[in-house]
Design a protein around this motif. Structure first.
Motif, PDB file in Angstrom:
ATOM      1  N   THR B  31      22.102  35.433  38.013  1.00  0.00           N
ATOM      2  CA  THR B  31      22.920  36.428  38.697  1.00  0.00           C
ATOM      3  C   THR B  31      23.688  35.722  39.809  1.00  0.00           C
ATOM      4  OG1 THR B  31      21.206  38.067  38.294  1.00  0.00           O
ATOM      5  CG2 THR B  31      22.897  38.630  39.921  1.00  0.00           C
ATOM      6  N   LEU B  35      29.955  37.647  44.600  1.00  0.00           N
ATOM      7  CA  LEU B  35      30.662  38.472  43.620  1.00  0.00           C
ATOM      8  C   LEU B  35      31.892  37.755  43.067  1.00  0.00           C
ATOM      9  CD1 LEU B  35      31.077  41.193  42.179  1.00  0.00           C
ATOM     10  CD2 LEU B  35      32.395  41.938  44.164  1.00  0.00           C
ATOM     11  N   ASN B  36      32.642  37.130  43.954  1.00  0.00           N
ATOM     12  CA  ASN B  36      33.891  36.499  43.523  1.00  0.00           C
ATOM     13  C   ASN B  36      33.654  35.016  43.246  1.00  0.00           C
ATOM     14  OD1 ASN B  36      35.613  38.904  43.881  1.00  0.00           O
ATOM     15  ND2 ASN B  36      34.912  38.679  45.995  1.00  0.00           N
ATOM     16  N   THR B  37      33.109  34.775  42.076  1.00  0.00           N
ATOM     17  CA  THR B  37      32.789  33.423  41.627  1.00  0.00           C
ATOM     18  C   THR B  37      33.623  33.129  40.392  1.00  0.00           C
ATOM     19  OG1 THR B  37      30.524  33.610  42.448  1.00  0.00           O
ATOM     20  CG2 THR B  37      30.952  31.907  40.804  1.00  0.00           C
ATOM     21  N   ASP B  38      34.434  32.100  40.452  1.00  0.00           N
ATOM     22  CA  ASP B  38      35.328  31.764  39.349  1.00  0.00           C
ATOM     23  C   ASP B  38      35.005  30.338  38.896  1.00  0.00           C
ATOM     24  OD1 ASP B  38      37.340  31.921  37.518  1.00  0.00           O
ATOM     25  OD2 ASP B  38      38.953  31.539  38.934  1.00  0.00           O
ATOM     26  N   ARG B  67      35.569  33.133  46.604  1.00  0.00           N
ATOM     27  CA  ARG B  67      36.191  33.845  47.729  1.00  0.00           C
ATOM     28  C   ARG B  67      35.071  34.650  48.374  1.00  0.00           C
ATOM     29  NH1 ARG B  67      42.061  36.585  48.104  1.00  0.00           N
ATOM     30  NH2 ARG B  67      42.484  34.384  48.540  1.00  0.00           N
ATOM     31  N   VAL B  68      34.742  34.303  49.602  1.00  0.00           N
ATOM     32  CA  VAL B  68      33.530  34.821  50.228  1.00  0.00           C
ATOM     33  C   VAL B  68      33.784  35.225  51.677  1.00  0.00           C
ATOM     34  CG1 VAL B  68      31.956  33.477  48.808  1.00  0.00           C
ATOM     35  CG2 VAL B  68      32.883  32.464  50.883  1.00  0.00           C
ATOM     36  N   VAL B  90      43.860  29.325  41.872  1.00  0.00           N
ATOM     37  CA  VAL B  90      43.659  29.947  43.177  1.00  0.00           C
ATOM     38  C   VAL B  90      43.424  31.442  42.980  1.00  0.00           C
ATOM     39  CG1 VAL B  90      45.096  28.264  44.379  1.00  0.00           C
ATOM     40  CG2 VAL B  90      46.123  30.355  43.500  1.00  0.00           C
ATOM     41  N   TRP B  91      42.995  32.112  44.043  1.00  0.00           N
ATOM     42  CA  TRP B  91      42.827  33.564  43.995  1.00  0.00           C
ATOM     43  C   TRP B  91      44.183  34.231  44.133  1.00  0.00           C
ATOM     44  CZ3 TRP B  91      38.285  35.398  42.441  1.00  0.00           C
ATOM     45  CH2 TRP B  91      37.171  34.571  42.556  1.00  0.00           C
TER      46      TRP B  91
END
Lengths: 747, 92
Positions: B31, B35-38, B67-68, B90-91
């Protein structure tokens, strides 16, 4: 009972850590707005805000009303014995049963060395601090006890009576501890007290009480609506300017508005300031927080500036300033002032103002406030049908990346093959003249543009999409291939009818599905999904010009072609909303929405969860519609679209499932209405789908400990995203009858 | 809000830092902690001199973008350094 209008953001906690596109009410693809660029917008205590010669008043103690916790040392000396703490022994000043009983016994000794005490150590604070407790005697008698803050020099003999009284003491820097002590030479052998609400704050005033558990927390004060949300920004005992600031990346030349709600405390003046990166210009409003009168200050040559101060309830003022960002850094700052316009002065280490709801938004006026934590508030996407302009609902999508560069500039990065590109040739799906024309050259062969070298690792599922509009030719094609085109899969579309022709070569790239979505103004979005075998180390994405006989190989005329816009290659089994790219691949973050306050509407004993939605027909996985849960799958009331495209549900109480059998009614790809009832009554759990009832089951218990309503994502709030639209979610606090459930969900 | 462009030695090292491991029905389930894991994984330099025979050269490491808000400071040790002129991804 009066009705109170609530906005989306007042009810639903929403975040998406990036921008995203959607179809707006005019039918155009557009970028979502950023409604608040600031992070931790109502938490200046957070490290995202830089405190300069200032601090946010914070209760530095942990477990402030749990003296039985190990954070509190129970100690003794001489003949004393360690205090005995009984948790939650009596009603506290706030009316809750949270006051602890502490029995101090210094033994038979009568010297200052005979002591029984409780103590909490804190990370050393290099400033004066004020410690406080609420105290009363257990039996109503009067006793003396000693409060100590910091070094032994700062102790205070307190008379405690049978009435709750808050006692406080200010100690001098450095502060490392707070103690309540029963000394042999200061009182009776046994002191039996009720203790509650310990607090240690920087400065010389105790501040309002803030309960803590495992971490220090900022002291909260009433905001303009009376809710305990505001913080107190205080000045350090230094001769300097006292401020809190944060910076965000913005677009140079664009006008932004900074707003914040302020109220006088010991200080009655404040400055709200925009400053650019490099500090070569600023624009600020200096505000008298007693009257709302203000002046402005400038440095350098800020442009398009404006300041507005608006009176709010409860002594607060909404201070907003606007300015055009002169570079890509926008520094937001709030300064304490000793007088109107005076930023630099000698602080007393304690005085301050109340502050809440900082926001930086696009445009020259302050928008309604959007609260943020770790991400800027990227607006939720309320999507529209591009043809009928009918509202589709809240778009919820999983994280996706567009692996193609220059997704809407086919003259850059893309390699033409017997094709030329006319940039910005026609009105595009975004409503601007940004669509290119792909033109077949007067040479026999295929006519296309491509991007190669997209690495492939393992067997993957890829979805390639692009928007096309007929020009002289009314066909177009998409293709995925390996580097040498020895394995390839191409789909050609008749842009008028959607009819397709599939041309596979080799075996490593297999077509899973293809489709065409119709937009307005002649535009369509063509989509193909393929599996790419692990044997392929890379793939190439192609856009084809196809002639009006549906031939991919022909001789063009150097003029005729097809319009193209927005190419996208994703890893996944279906296309998601368009992700524009330039020189890098771009990743759009997932949409995360939930309702985290269940009072007063939720009923844990019985209820009906109703969802109207449009689930993605192309998604092969479970897609959650809505779920009431405790953060796990052990207690939940969940509705989802199952892998086969039908609705399904899960009702679980303490890990025991009571799942009704859902009717075989497809909900994927269409507007559907689904309801799930639950209670412990006979036939209490059932699902209703588009007017058809499932087969009910009886539950021995209903889910307990429900904490939130997740919208379009699973119980862990991290997967199984709807990848579709939520149109309506309703909770009825009773189990509907079968007839009601059927009627409620009838289309 | 912070964007972290991370390079780990390999996938295993990345998973240790970026995922929680739980056993579900006898299988190990990962898990993401953030949340924002790329996950970009292995990156390649592509020599397209001959477009029909591109040459792929794998770059060192296993690449992940985050992005955290708050994050484990231990991740700072995995930031891509030196930073490239243009990030691969990139985000938005």
């Amino acid at each position: 009972m009066g009705l109170v209008a609530k906005a989306f953001q007042d009810i639903i906690t929403f975040s998406r850590a990036t921008a995203g596109t959607y179809v707006n009410s005019n039918g155009y693809i557009t970028n979502s707005s950023v409604l608040n660029y600031l992070t931790y917008s109502n938490a200046p205590d957070n490290a995202a805000w830089t405190k300069s010669n200032s601090f946010v008043q914070t209760n530095l103690l942990t477990y402030s009303q749990e003296l039985d916790n190990a954070a509190w040392n129970k100690l003794s000396g001489g003949t004393g014995v360690v205090p005995v703490v009984t948790a939650n022994y009596a009603v506290a000043p706030d009316g809750t049963l949270t006051a602890d009983r502490v029995v101090f016994d210094r033994g038979t000794g009568t010297s200052s060395a005979d002591v029984s005490y409780i103590q909490q150590n804190v990370t050393s604070v290099s400033a004066d601090c004020t410690g406080s407790f609420w105290l009363r005697t257990t039996d109503g008698s009067t006793k003396n006890i000693t409060l100590r803050v910091g070094t032994a020099t700062f102790n205070y003999a307190v008379t405690v009576t049978g009435t709750w009284t808050r006692v406080s003491l200010t100690g001098v820097s450095p502060i490392t501890r707070i103690d309540l002590l029963a000394y042999g030479d200061r009182g009776p052998q046994v002191i039996d007290l009720l203790v509650w609400g310990a607090q240690l704050v920087q400065g010389s005033v105790p501040g309002d009480y803030q309960a803590t558990t495992s971490a220090a927390l900022p002291v909260l004060y009433a905001d303009y609506q009376g809710n305990l949300r505001a913080r107190k920004l205080c000045e350090a005992a230094t001769t300097a300017s006292h401020n809190v600031s944060t910076s965000v990346t913005v677009a140079a030349g664009t006008v932004y508005t900074l707003s914040v709600k302020l109220k006088a405390a010991e200080r009655g003046f404040a400055q709200v300031r925009y400053e650019n990166g490099g500090s070569t210009e600023f624009f600020a409003a200096n505000v008298n927080l007693a009257t709302g009168a203000y002046t402005t200050s400038t440095f350098g040559t800020p442009t398009q500036t404006n300041a507005v101060v608006t009176m709010l309830e409860n002594g607060y003022w909404l201070v907003s300033i606007s300015a055009a960002a002169s570079n890509t850094t926008f520094v937001t700052a709030v300064f304490l002032q000793s007088a109107l316009g005076t930023n630099s002065y000698t602080g007393d280490g304690s005085s301050g103002i109340y502050i809440a709801d900082a926001q930086l938004n696009d445009g020259s006026t302050a928008l309604a406030y959007y609260d943020t934590t770790q991400y800027a508030y990227n607006a939720p996407r309320f999507d529209y049908d591009p043809v009928t302009l009918a509202a589709k609902g809240l778009l919820i999508e999983e994280q996706r990346a567009n692996l193609l560069l220059q997704s809407n500039d086919f003259a850059t990065t893309w390699t033409p093959s017997r094709a030329t590109v006319t940039s910005n040739a026609v009105l595009s799906p975004d409503g601007a003249v940004t669509a290119d024309k792909l033109i077949a050259t007067a040479v026999a062969g295929t006519h296309r543009v491509y991007q190669s070298g997209i690495t492939n690792s393992g067997t993957t599922t890829r979805t390639l999409s692009a928007y096309f509009k007929a020009a002289e030719y009314s066909y177009a094609g998409l293709m995925l291939s390996d580097a040498t085109e020895s394995d390839q899969n191409r789909v050609q579309w008749n842009l008028a009818t959607g009819a397709t022709t599939n041309s596979p070569v080799g075996t490593t790239i297999t077509l899973v599905s293809s489709s065409m979505q119709t937009l307005s103004n002649g535009w369509v979005r063509c989509i193909m999904t393929c599996t790419v075998d692990a044997a392929e180390p890379s793939i190439t994405a192609w856009l084809f010009v196809i002639d009006n006989t549906n031939a991919s190989t022909f001789t063009g005329d150097g003029v005729s072609g097809v319009y193209a816009y927005g190419a996208q290659l994703e890893t996944g089994a279906f296309a998601t909303s368009y992700i524009p790219t330039t020189t890098s691949q771009f990743t759009r973050a997932a949409d995360v929405a939930s309702v985290n306050t269940l009072s007063p509407w939720f009923n844990a004993v019985a209820g009906t969860l109703y969802v109207e939605s449009i689930a993605n027909a192309a998604s092969p996985a479970n897609q959650y519609l809505a779920t009431l849960n405790d953060g796990t799958t052990n207690n939940r009331v969940t509705l989802f679209k199952a892998t086969g495209g039908t609705a399904n549900s899960r009702v679980t109480a303490a890990g025991v499932a009571s799942n009704p059998t859902a009717p075989a009614t497809t909900i994927a790809g269409i507007t559907s209405k689904v309801a799930l009832t639950f209670s412990t009554a006979a036939s209490g759990v059932n699902i209703y789908v588009n007017g058809t009832a499932g087969t009910a089951v009886t539950a021995a218990a209903t889910p307990a400990g429900i904490l939130r309503l997740g919208l379009g994502l699973d119980e862990t709030a991290s997967t199984s995203f709807l990848n579709g639209h939520l149109r309506r979610v309703t909770f009825y606090p009773r189990q509907m009858t079968s007839g009601e459930g059927t009627a409620l969900t009838t289309l | 809000m912070t964007d972290l462009y991370l390079k780990f030695a390999d996938q295993t090292e990345a998973e240790v830092h970026l995922y929680d491991f739980t056993e579900v029905d006898g299988a190990l389930q990962l898990t993401p902690k953030y949340l924002n894991t790329d996950v970009l994984g292995t990156l390649y330099n592509v020599d397209n001199t001959d477009p029909e025979n591109p040459v792929y050269t794998p770059l060192d490491g296993w690449h992940v973008n985050l992005r955290v808000g708050d994050y484990d400071p231990a991740l700072d040790a995995f930031k891509v350094n030196p930073e490239p002129l243009i990030w691969r991804r990139v985000w938005a």
